[in-house]
Design a protein around this motif. Structure first.
Motif, PDB file in Angstrom:
ATOM      1  N   TRP A 186      -1.915  62.685 -66.663  1.00 43.70           N
ATOM      2  CA  TRP A 186      -0.510  62.785 -66.274  1.00 43.70           C
ATOM      3  C   TRP A 186      -0.348  62.883 -64.765  1.00 43.70           C
ATOM      4  CZ3 TRP A 186       1.804  60.957 -70.218  1.00 43.70           C
ATOM      5  CH2 TRP A 186       1.449  61.337 -71.515  1.00 43.70           C
ATOM      6  N   ILE A 187      -1.346  62.411 -64.039  1.00 39.90           N
ATOM      7  CA  ILE A 187      -1.227  62.266 -62.584  1.00 39.90           C
ATOM      8  C   ILE A 187      -0.914  60.798 -62.333  1.00 39.90           C
ATOM      9  CG2 ILE A 187      -2.422  62.456 -60.368  1.00 39.90           C
ATOM     10  CD1 ILE A 187      -4.208  64.605 -61.686  1.00 39.90           C
ATOM     11  N   TRP A 188       0.187  60.529 -61.623  1.00 36.98           N
ATOM     12  CA  TRP A 188       0.696  59.169 -61.593  1.00 36.98           C
ATOM     13  C   TRP A 188      -0.241  58.190 -60.896  1.00 36.98           C
ATOM     14  CZ3 TRP A 188       3.439  56.320 -64.430  1.00 36.98           C
ATOM     15  CH2 TRP A 188       3.927  55.083 -63.982  1.00 36.98           C
ATOM     16  N   LYS A 189      -0.871  58.591 -59.821  1.00 36.60           N
ATOM     17  CA  LYS A 189      -1.744  57.667 -59.114  1.00 36.60           C
ATOM     18  C   LYS A 189      -2.994  58.389 -58.630  1.00 36.60           C
ATOM     19  CE  LYS A 189       0.611  58.269 -54.647  1.00 36.60           C
ATOM     20  NZ  LYS A 189       1.277  57.561 -53.537  1.00 36.60           N
ATOM     21  N   GLY A 190      -4.003  57.593 -58.297  1.00 34.20           N
ATOM     22  CA  GLY A 190      -5.233  58.172 -57.783  1.00 34.20           C
ATOM     23  C   GLY A 190      -5.027  58.756 -56.401  1.00 34.20           C
ATOM     24  N   ASP A 191      -5.782  59.799 -56.097  1.00 30.65           N
ATOM     25  CA  ASP A 191      -5.705  60.422 -54.778  1.00 30.65           C
ATOM     26  C   ASP A 191      -7.113  60.503 -54.212  1.00 30.65           C
ATOM     27  OD1 ASP A 191      -5.183  61.811 -52.503  1.00 30.65           O
ATOM     28  OD2 ASP A 191      -4.646  63.695 -53.490  1.00 30.65           O
TER      29      ASP A 191
ATOM     30  N   SER B 175     -11.465  54.293 -56.990  1.00 29.86           N
ATOM     31  CA  SER B 175     -10.010  54.430 -57.134  1.00 29.86           C
ATOM     32  C   SER B 175      -9.578  55.880 -57.313  1.00 29.86           C
ATOM     33  CB  SER B 175      -9.524  53.608 -58.329  1.00 29.86           C
ATOM     34  OG  SER B 175      -9.873  54.227 -59.566  1.00 29.86           O
ATOM     35  N   ALA B 176     -10.547  56.777 -57.583  1.00 31.02           N
ATOM     36  CA  ALA B 176     -10.274  58.200 -57.773  1.00 31.02           C
ATOM     37  C   ALA B 176      -9.268  58.437 -58.890  1.00 31.02           C
ATOM     38  CB  ALA B 176      -9.791  58.841 -56.473  1.00 31.02           C
ATOM     39  N   LYS B 177      -9.473  57.747 -60.003  1.00 33.68           N
ATOM     40  CA  LYS B 177      -8.609  57.915 -61.168  1.00 33.68           C
ATOM     41  C   LYS B 177      -9.450  58.204 -62.406  1.00 33.68           C
ATOM     42  CE  LYS B 177      -4.962  54.649 -59.757  1.00 33.68           C
ATOM     43  NZ  LYS B 177      -4.267  53.391 -60.141  1.00 33.68           N
ATOM     44  N   SER B 178      -8.855  58.931 -63.350  1.00 35.55           N
ATOM     45  CA  SER B 178      -9.446  59.044 -64.675  1.00 35.55           C
ATOM     46  C   SER B 178      -9.044  57.815 -65.473  1.00 35.55           C
ATOM     47  CB  SER B 178      -8.938  60.310 -65.375  1.00 35.55           C
ATOM     48  OG  SER B 178      -9.347  61.477 -64.695  1.00 35.55           O
ATOM     49  N   GLY B 179      -9.682  57.612 -66.633  1.00 37.90           N
ATOM     50  CA  GLY B 179      -9.228  56.498 -67.446  1.00 37.90           C
ATOM     51  C   GLY B 179     -10.245  55.990 -68.445  1.00 37.90           C
ATOM     52  N   GLN B 180      -9.810  55.015 -69.220  1.00 35.82           N
ATOM     53  CA  GLN B 180     -10.659  54.319 -70.177  1.00 35.82           C
ATOM     54  C   GLN B 180     -10.771  52.861 -69.746  1.00 35.82           C
ATOM     55  OE1 GLN B 180      -9.975  55.358 -74.446  1.00 35.82           O
ATOM     56  NE2 GLN B 180      -8.056  56.220 -73.683  1.00 35.82           N
ATOM     57  N   LEU B 181     -11.982  52.357 -69.691  1.00 34.29           N
ATOM     58  CA  LEU B 181     -12.214  50.978 -69.282  1.00 34.29           C
ATOM     59  C   LEU B 181     -12.703  50.191 -70.488  1.00 34.29           C
ATOM     60  CD1 LEU B 181     -14.059  51.672 -65.901  1.00 34.29           C
ATOM     61  CD2 LEU B 181     -11.614  51.367 -66.290  1.00 34.29           C
TER      62      LEU B 181
ATOM     63  N   MET C 195     -21.665  39.914 -71.365  1.00 32.03           N
ATOM     64  CA  MET C 195     -21.308  40.237 -69.994  1.00 32.03           C
ATOM     65  C   MET C 195     -22.554  40.377 -69.140  1.00 32.03           C
ATOM     66  SD  MET C 195     -18.233  43.035 -70.440  1.00 32.03           S
ATOM     67  CE  MET C 195     -17.750  42.841 -68.700  1.00 32.03           C
ATOM     68  N   ASP C 196     -22.389  40.207 -67.840  1.00 35.10           N
ATOM     69  CA  ASP C 196     -23.467  40.433 -66.897  1.00 35.10           C
ATOM     70  C   ASP C 196     -23.432  41.898 -66.452  1.00 35.10           C
ATOM     71  OD1 ASP C 196     -25.414  38.666 -65.010  1.00 35.10           O
ATOM     72  OD2 ASP C 196     -24.629  40.407 -63.933  1.00 35.10           O
ATOM     73  N   ALA C 197     -24.593  42.519 -66.376  1.00 33.78           N
ATOM     74  CA  ALA C 197     -24.663  43.929 -65.988  1.00 33.78           C
ATOM     75  C   ALA C 197     -24.026  44.170 -64.620  1.00 33.78           C
ATOM     76  CB  ALA C 197     -26.116  44.403 -65.972  1.00 33.78           C
ATOM     77  N   LYS C 198     -24.139  43.213 -63.732  1.00 29.18           N
ATOM     78  CA  LYS C 198     -23.551  43.332 -62.397  1.00 29.18           C
ATOM     79  C   LYS C 198     -22.037  43.439 -62.469  1.00 29.18           C
ATOM     80  CE  LYS C 198     -23.299  40.860 -57.975  1.00 29.18           C
ATOM     81  NZ  LYS C 198     -23.723  39.637 -57.237  1.00 29.18           N
ATOM     82  N   ASP C 199     -21.421  42.662 -63.376  1.00 30.10           N
ATOM     83  CA  ASP C 199     -19.967  42.695 -63.510  1.00 30.10           C
ATOM     84  C   ASP C 199     -19.490  44.020 -64.097  1.00 30.10           C
ATOM     85  OD1 ASP C 199     -19.783  40.105 -62.506  1.00 30.10           O
ATOM     86  OD2 ASP C 199     -19.975  39.202 -64.494  1.00 30.10           O
ATOM     87  N   VAL C 200     -20.236  44.536 -65.076  1.00 29.56           N
ATOM     88  CA  VAL C 200     -19.891  45.835 -65.660  1.00 29.56           C
ATOM     89  C   VAL C 200     -19.981  46.927 -64.597  1.00 29.56           C
ATOM     90  CG1 VAL C 200     -20.546  47.577 -67.367  1.00 29.56           C
ATOM     91  CG2 VAL C 200     -20.668  45.139 -67.959  1.00 29.56           C
ATOM     92  N   ALA C 201     -21.054  46.922 -63.828  1.00 30.56           N
ATOM     93  CA  ALA C 201     -21.245  47.926 -62.777  1.00 30.56           C
ATOM     94  C   ALA C 201     -20.154  47.850 -61.723  1.00 30.56           C
ATOM     95  CB  ALA C 201     -22.612  47.748 -62.130  1.00 30.56           C
ATOM     96  N   ASP C 202     -19.742  46.636 -61.384  1.00 32.37           N
ATOM     97  CA  ASP C 202     -18.697  46.461 -60.377  1.00 32.37           C
ATOM     98  C   ASP C 202     -17.394  47.125 -60.828  1.00 32.37           C
ATOM     99  OD1 ASP C 202     -17.727  45.298 -57.902  1.00 32.37           O
ATOM    100  OD2 ASP C 202     -16.587  43.907 -59.133  1.00 32.37           O
ATOM    101  N   ILE C 203     -17.043  46.944 -62.086  1.00 29.62           N
ATOM    102  CA  ILE C 203     -15.824  47.562 -62.625  1.00 29.62           C
ATOM    103  C   ILE C 203     -15.954  49.082 -62.632  1.00 29.62           C
ATOM    104  CG2 ILE C 203     -14.421  47.810 -64.714  1.00 29.62           C
ATOM    105  CD1 ILE C 203     -15.153  44.855 -65.342  1.00 29.62           C
ATOM    106  N   MET C 204     -17.108  49.583 -63.012  1.00 30.22           N
ATOM    107  CA  MET C 204     -17.328  51.031 -63.068  1.00 30.22           C
ATOM    108  C   MET C 204     -17.181  51.673 -61.690  1.00 30.22           C
ATOM    109  SD  MET C 204     -20.571  51.028 -65.739  1.00 30.22           S
ATOM    110  CE  MET C 204     -20.962  52.781 -65.578  1.00 30.22           C
ATOM    111  N   VAL C 205     -17.825  51.079 -60.692  1.00 22.33           N
ATOM    112  CA  VAL C 205     -17.804  51.675 -59.355  1.00 22.33           C
ATOM    113  C   VAL C 205     -16.425  51.531 -58.710  1.00 22.33           C
ATOM    114  CG1 VAL C 205     -18.802  51.593 -57.039  1.00 22.33           C
ATOM    115  CG2 VAL C 205     -20.280  51.421 -59.053  1.00 22.33           C
TER     116      VAL C 205
END
Length: 336
Positions: A64-69, A292-298, A277-287
């Motif tokens: 319930w925090i609107w944006k990443g900080d 982004s300093a946000k919580s979430g589900q990817l 998927m390529d492991a590099k692409d998964v890692a890129d999204i994770m990092v």
């Protein structure tokens, strides 16, 4: 959002323009013209509902925090723990973290590649299923690099066995590595994060958390359990420790090309048009999500997977039946 803007612009043009001009642009009868405008209005409404729903989902996922900080984060002074960081997705995550200047501690039983070695990364041979080894490694990390503020629980193994073929030893091992180790690492590193009121805990799950398949029942169980762990951890940080500032994320990759999927890659590609998927692409999204300093589900795959259990039972079973022949080999560490 782009589609909604495009539809809104088209609708506004048709409504604001003189009817004669509108019918010139669209050579339709008055009745068909009115029907077209009505349909366009409903399409816009559906797009807007979808965007509002997506926004609410992101808001809820972010406690319930609107944006990443990111004002509280100084990446060159942050320390990240990556379990299972010697190979596959974990190794790519380490590389991406280093590109942002983050210092990284790799916990793994497998040797760490020399090509990633530099002053900002250190490898600690550690069995993450051992509370003693994790604590000893943690103490050394604090001395070598500083207090960790990022914990990426990435380590995972898989089996390719039916329930009757599974030995007790292998069953215990996959639950220890894929699920129970999260209690050990979180209990070791979370208390200091709470004191600092800063941290990010990311768990690597799988789309298998949403659907159980023949030949990988044990793996799917651990990933479904990890989903519950993430939800419970998020709730406890908000309501027990009053520390929503600590970010919690969970990643659900689709089939990913690593040494763990090599034995079943052909079967994956032949199943319902599945991709790897390529492991590099998964890692890129994770990092990127960490930064982004946000919580979430990817969700890294077909979004329909997340709603399979809301579908009629007959449709659920058809989906599972279509994927039942993916994992037919008999091996350990065969699925990702």
């Amino acid at each position: 959002m782009i589609r909604a803007v495009f539809v809104a612009a088209a609708l506004l043009l048709l409504i604001s323009a003189p009817k004669s001009l509108g019918q010139t642009l669209l050579p339709l009868s008055a009745t068909h013209y009115a029907t077209f405008v009505s349909v366009l209005t409903w399409v816009l409404a559906l797009f807007l509902v979808r965007e509002i729903n997506a926004g609410l989902n992101r808001w809820a996922d972010n406690k319930w925090i609107w944006k990443g900080d990111d004002s509280n984060w100084d990446w060159k002074n942050e320390v990240a723990i990556v379990t299972g960081g010697s190979n596959g997705i974990g190794a790519m995550v380490v590389k991406k973290l280093l590109s942002h200047g983050i210092r990284v501690a790799v916990l793994d039983v497998a040797p760490f590649s020399d090509k990633y070695q530099n002053g900002n990364v250190k490898y600690y041979k550690c069995d993450i299923t051992s509370r003693v080894q994790v604590h000893e490694a943690a103490e050394t990390i604090r001395s070598d690099l500083g207090q960790p503020s990022i914990l990426i629980n990435n380590a995972g193994i898989g089996n390719a066995n039916t329930i009757l073929e599974m030995t007790p030893e292998r069953l215990r091992k996959i639950f220890d590595v894929n699920l129970l180790s999260h209690w050990i690492t979180v209990q070791e590193f979370l208390p200091q994060m709470i004191l600092m009121k800063k941290g990010h805990i990311m768990s690597t799950a799988s789309l298998a958390a949403f659907v159980g398949l023949a030949g990988m029942t044990d793996y799917a169980c651990t990933k479904a359990g990890l989903m519950a762990f993430h939800e419970g951890l998020t709730q406890e940080l908000k309501h027990r420790y009053k520390c929503p500032q600590i970010k919690t994320s969970i990643v659900y990759p689709n089939w990913t090309r690593t040494r763990l999927t090599s034995a079943i890659e052909k079967d994956i590609l032949n199943s319902m048009g599945s991709t790897i998927m390529d492991a590099k692409d998964v890692a890129d999204i994770m990092v990127k999500h960490i930064i982004s300093a946000k919580s979430g589900q990817l969700i890294l795959g077909p979004s329909i997977v997340t709603i399979i259990r809301a579908l009629p039972a007959w449709l659920q079973e058809i989906i599972r039946d279509r994927m039942a022949q993916i994992v037919t080999v008999n091996a350990t560490t065969a699925v990702a």
